[in-house]
Motif scaffolding. Structure first.
Motif, PDB file in Angstrom:
ATOM      1  N   HIS A  24     -32.771  16.721   8.742  1.00 33.84           N
ATOM      2  CA  HIS A  24     -32.371  15.459   8.124  1.00 33.84           C
ATOM      3  C   HIS A  24     -31.213  14.844   8.888  1.00 33.84           C
ATOM      4  O   HIS A  24     -30.385  15.551   9.454  1.00 33.84           O
ATOM      5  CB  HIS A  24     -32.026  15.659   6.639  1.00 33.84           C
ATOM      6  N   CYS A  27     -26.819  15.482   9.178  1.00 34.05           N
ATOM      7  CA  CYS A  27     -26.783  16.893   8.784  1.00 34.05           C
ATOM      8  C   CYS A  27     -25.407  17.514   9.040  1.00 34.05           C
ATOM      9  O   CYS A  27     -24.892  17.494  10.160  1.00 34.05           O
ATOM     10  CB  CYS A  27     -27.842  17.671   9.553  1.00 34.05           C
ATOM     11  N   GLY A  28     -24.818  18.076   7.989  1.00 37.93           N
ATOM     12  CA  GLY A  28     -23.519  18.732   8.108  1.00 37.93           C
ATOM     13  C   GLY A  28     -23.573  19.935   9.025  1.00 37.93           C
ATOM     14  O   GLY A  28     -22.594  20.261   9.697  1.00 37.93           O
ATOM     15  N   GLY A  29     -24.717  20.615   9.068  1.00 37.09           N
ATOM     16  CA  GLY A  29     -24.881  21.772   9.944  1.00 37.09           C
ATOM     17  C   GLY A  29     -24.815  21.359  11.407  1.00 37.09           C
ATOM     18  O   GLY A  29     -24.136  21.991  12.217  1.00 37.09           O
TER      19      GLY A  29
HETATM   20 ZN   LIG Z   1     -28.198  19.654   6.955  1.00 36.25          ZN
END
Ligand SMILES: [Zn+2]
Length: 121
Positions: A24, A27-29
């Motif tokens: 997505h 994305c924080g990752g």
């Molecule tokens: Zn994410």
């Protein structure tokens, strides 16, 4: 249960026909992978994203907007994950036996609710 045993169960026992790798935007990752800090045990999960960023360094450098750069990295990460999934012996063996199995790479936009289909095969 590790990821490969889940994959094997899905392909060989459940005989799934579609595997979707869905990332997505925003994305924080992906953001954490690129912020230059160490993140303890999650580093293990972030390293493949860093590897992708290194591999596509030249392309990513041409994108000046930081958010657009991260979003492009989200797409490239999905792209690489589809490719590494396709190279696993489980998937290779299913395709050699002509199993009806497809892998799809999608990126979901949280802001517009749309899914972009990057790759199917
Ligand atoms: Zn994410």
């Amino acid at each position: 249960m590790n990821l490969l045993s889940v994959l094997e169960y899905a392909v060989e026992t459940l005989e799934v026909k579609h595997i979707v790798v869905c990332g997505h935007y925003g994305c924080g990752g992906v953001c954490a992978a690129m912020d230059g800090h160490m993140h303890g045990v999650v580093n293990h999960w972030l390293q493949p994203i860093r590897d992708t960023a290194d591999f596509y360094h030249d392309e990513l450098c041409t994108i000046s907007d930081p958010d657009a750069k991260l979003d492009r990295l989200c797409e490239l990460s999905v792209h690489d994950q589809v490719n590494s999934l396709a190279r696993t012996p489980i998937i290779q063996s299913a395709w050699e036996r002509s199993k009806d199995l497809r892998i799809h790479g999608w990126v979901y936009g949280l802001e517009d609710g749309l899914i972009r289909n990057l790759k199917s095969g």
